[in-house]
Design a protein around this motif. Structure first.
Motif, short mmCIF file in Angstrom:
data_model
loop_
_atom_site.label_atom_id
_atom_site.label_comp_id
_atom_site.label_asym_id
_atom_site.label_seq_id
_atom_site.Cartn_x
_atom_site.Cartn_y
_atom_site.Cartn_z
N PHE A 152 44.06 32.34 37.34
CA PHE A 152 44.58 33.70 37.27
C PHE A 152 43.49 34.67 37.71
O PHE A 152 42.32 34.32 37.81
CB PHE A 152 45.01 34.04 35.84
CG PHE A 152 46.19 33.25 35.35
CD1 PHE A 152 47.46 33.79 35.40
CD2 PHE A 152 46.02 31.97 34.84
CE1 PHE A 152 48.55 33.06 34.94
CE2 PHE A 152 47.11 31.23 34.39
CZ PHE A 152 48.38 31.79 34.44
N GLU A 153 43.91 35.92 37.95
CA GLU A 153 42.95 36.99 38.16
C GLU A 153 43.30 38.14 37.22
O GLU A 153 44.46 38.35 36.86
CB GLU A 153 42.99 37.48 39.62
CG GLU A 153 44.30 38.08 40.06
CD GLU A 153 44.29 38.50 41.53
OE1 GLU A 153 43.32 38.16 42.23
OE2 GLU A 153 45.26 39.16 41.98
N LEU A 154 42.27 38.84 36.80
CA LEU A 154 42.45 39.93 35.85
C LEU A 154 43.10 41.13 36.52
O LEU A 154 42.65 41.58 37.57
CB LEU A 154 41.09 40.33 35.27
CG LEU A 154 41.09 41.44 34.22
CD1 LEU A 154 41.80 40.99 32.96
CD2 LEU A 154 39.65 41.86 33.90
N VAL A 155 44.16 41.65 35.91
CA VAL A 155 44.81 42.87 36.39
C VAL A 155 44.24 44.07 35.64
O VAL A 155 43.90 45.10 36.23
CB VAL A 155 46.34 42.80 36.20
CG1 VAL A 155 47.00 44.13 36.58
CG2 VAL A 155 46.91 41.66 37.03
N GLY A 156 44.13 43.95 34.33
CA GLY A 156 43.58 45.03 33.54
C GLY A 156 43.70 44.74 32.07
O GLY A 156 44.37 43.80 31.64
N LYS A 157 43.04 45.56 31.29
CA LYS A 157 43.05 45.41 29.84
C LYS A 157 44.26 46.12 29.27
O LYS A 157 44.63 47.21 29.71
CB LYS A 157 41.76 45.99 29.25
CG LYS A 157 41.61 45.79 27.76
CD LYS A 157 40.25 46.29 27.28
CE LYS A 157 40.11 46.13 25.77
NZ LYS A 157 38.80 46.62 25.28
N VAL A 158 44.92 45.48 28.30
CA VAL A 158 46.07 46.08 27.64
C VAL A 158 45.57 47.06 26.59
O VAL A 158 44.66 46.75 25.83
CB VAL A 158 46.95 45.00 26.98
CG1 VAL A 158 48.08 45.63 26.19
CG2 VAL A 158 47.49 44.05 28.04
#
Length: 565
Positions: A545-551
């Motif tokens: 996976f790749e990081l999209v953003g922090k929730v």
């Protein structure tokens, strides 16, 4: 919490997965077939076997195992004895069917243990022994090693003995059936006593400082047409049942230590650097470890439904390292304890599925009777650590590869989609946490690679849940560590959260489906994040996976603010 079934129904993915699992077996060079001489010897041994003179078939033994199990090592019968208890714990009499230095013995030493995979198990012993003549199947008279315990009102062992006897199991139950019967209030006395004794033994475990990792458990199963992942919560009945096995292993260790000969399952206590690092991690993740509280008690207090505490439980794997087997004959070894159990311990309750147990049983029987330990046992003791170590490593590679392949297949049609996840291992040190120095890592992840069977729940009690032939457990399979490391083709971690190309990455667990995998990006353990699936390669067993953003999360507690500041 109900069972959660993650169905892998795409036919093309199923075909690719079947090929990937077969390739995995070939890659690991697994001994999938028994030589003709082994099968012939097994048939002859069964035909020539006789029952022990001692007859305990009148006792109400029962077995408790996962659904579909056929290689049943253990059965118990429990009674009240005044203010205390009497425990009869029957273990399959494998030595009756395995001649020392015979074809079966030689083959078993090459295998080490039964291997479990989604496409079928690879048994330690031929089926005629493991699933029939030696298995404690219901309604069948079987030879067994029977441990007899007298316990006081607190379930402390007052006396123990071990003798062979003929037994007959009255019923084969599953953990779910046991739990349902007890919860409904309609359980038989045997099960009521299992809960009573198990609960008291858990309290004793806490008192002596024992520890375990209670990570969420998953199974990979096959229904004859397709593979799927089953996630289920742990049951209290499993822990109660495990306590009988742990008690027996502790008794076996004490008998061998007193007799001056045997083989122990040992593991050193966590070193001060590991404890200090974990204490920093706990504080940084908002769950401080109070001074004076044993680490086992602290781990039992964690709630793995909370993302940060789940991450902390995974980090605790660094405390469970260095497990092995210590043989002795004469002078006692300096280190005799299994630190996670907080006592001397031996493997003795799974001889159908684990090589070393057969030798421990024969040793303890001889010592209890005041007899000499057989020469063939003494000669084998120095070899068992290396044999079991090699087998454990192979079983761990099989499990991690199988889980990685199934998870890649499960998500193979969702490349490009986004998922909610929690960071299990960050790509950078958690705030206020010193960087690890030379810490080993699970292949392809940033997750510490536990090398001990104590790294998940109570897998010291058996090499693997017996399960059906097409079932494997991702949390505690083969007693070789937790589910970390399942994504064994997802890159080459070097211990600092970066791969060989310098790309920072960590390990995340998806919220749904509950799988773990590598994730590229800068992240901190415990964070709730949004990730995008980049790769799901079934043949290579690769999921990335790749990081999209922090929730966005609620404001941190004052404790975690202080820790991070």
């Amino acid at each position: 919490m109900p069972y959660s079934h993650l169905d892998l129904s795409n036919r093309d993915s199923q075909v690719q997965l079947t090929a990937a699992l077969e390739n995995l077996r070939q890659e690991l060079d697994l001994r999938t077939e028994f030589p003709p001489e082994v099968l012939a010897e097994a048939q002859s041994a069964v035909a020539a076997s006789t029952m022990p003179e001692r007859d305990l078939t009148g006792l109400g033994f029962i077995t408790v195992d996962p659904p579909g199990s056929t290689d049943l090592d253990q059965a118990f019968h429990l009674e009240r004895a005044g203010s205390g208890y009497r425990v009869w714990y029957a273990i399959a009499d494998v030595p009756t069917f395995v001649a020392p230095a015979g074809a079966i013995d030689v083959e078993a030493r090459l295998r080490g243990q039964t291997m479990y995979a989604p496409d079928g198990r690879i048994s330690l012993h031929p089926e005629v022994i493991a699933e029939d003549a030696a298995s404690l199947l219901p309604g069948r008279e079987r030879p067994a090693f029977v441990w007899e315990f007298e316990l006081d009102e607190d379930a402390q062992v007052q006396s123990v003995n071990l003798r062979r006897a003929a037994v007959k199991s009255r019923a084969q139950l599953t953990y779910e059936q046991v739990q349902e019967d007890l919860d409904s209030g309609g359980a038989a006395e045997n099960l009521i006593l299992l809960r009573e004794i198990g609960t008291k033994r858990i309290a004793l475990e806490k008192e002596r400082g024992g520890a375990s990792l209670n990570l969420p458990e998953q199974e990979i199963a096959h229904d004859g047409e397709r593979y799927f992942i089953v996630t289920r919560p742990p049951l209290a009945a499993e822990d109660w049942n495990a306590q009988l096995s742990l008690m027996t292993g502790m008794a076996a260790a004490e008998i061998m230590l007193e007799g001056g000969v045997g083989i122990l399952r040992t593991m050193p206590a966590p070193d001060e650097a590991s404890l200090a690092r974990f204490r920093h991690q706990a504080r940084a993740l908002g769950r401080s470890w109070p001074a004076g509280v044993p680490y086992g008690e602290f781990l039992r207090s964690l709630d793995t439904s909370d993302p940060r505490q789940l991450s902390l439980m995974h980090a605790a794997a660094s405390l469970f390292r260095g497990a092995g087997y210590t043989a002795f004959d004469g002078d006692l070894p300096d280190a005799v304890e299994q630190a996670a159990i907080a006592a001397p311990y031996a493997h003795t309750t799974a001889p159908l599925r684990r090589l070393v147990d057969r030798f421990v049983l024969v040793t303890c029987e001889a010592l209890c009777a005041g007899d000499e330990v057989p020469t063939w046992v003494r000669d084998a003791l120095p070899q068992l650590n290396s044999l079991m170590s090699a087998s454990n490593q192979l079983a761990s590679r099989l499990e991690s590869g199988a889980v990685a392949a199934v998870e890649a297949a499960l998500l193979s049609n969702q490349v490009g989609e986004e998922f909610n996840a929690v960071v299990i291992t960050g790509s950078r040190p958690t705030p206020d946490v010193p960087a690890a120095s030379g810490a080993s890592r699970a292949p392809g992840t940033g997750t510490p690679a536990p090398d001990s069977p104590a790294a998940a729940g109570h897998p010291e009690t058996a090499p693997s849940a017996p399960g059906s032939p097409a079932t494997t457990r991702s949390a505690a399979v083969s007693g070789n560590g937790s589910k970390s490391g399942t994504t064994n083709s997802n890159g080459s971690g070097n211990g600092n959260g970066r791969n060989g190309n310098g790309v920072p990455h960590g390990v995340v667990q998806l919220a749904d489906p509950a799988v773990e995998a590598r994730c590229d990006g800068v992240m901190t353990a415990g964070d709730e994040v949004r990730v995008r699936l980049v790769t799901a390669d079934i043949a290579r067993r690769e999921l990335r996976f790749e990081l999209v953003g922090k929730v966005a999360a609620a404001a941190p507690s004052s404790e975690s603010e202080t820790a991070a500041g």
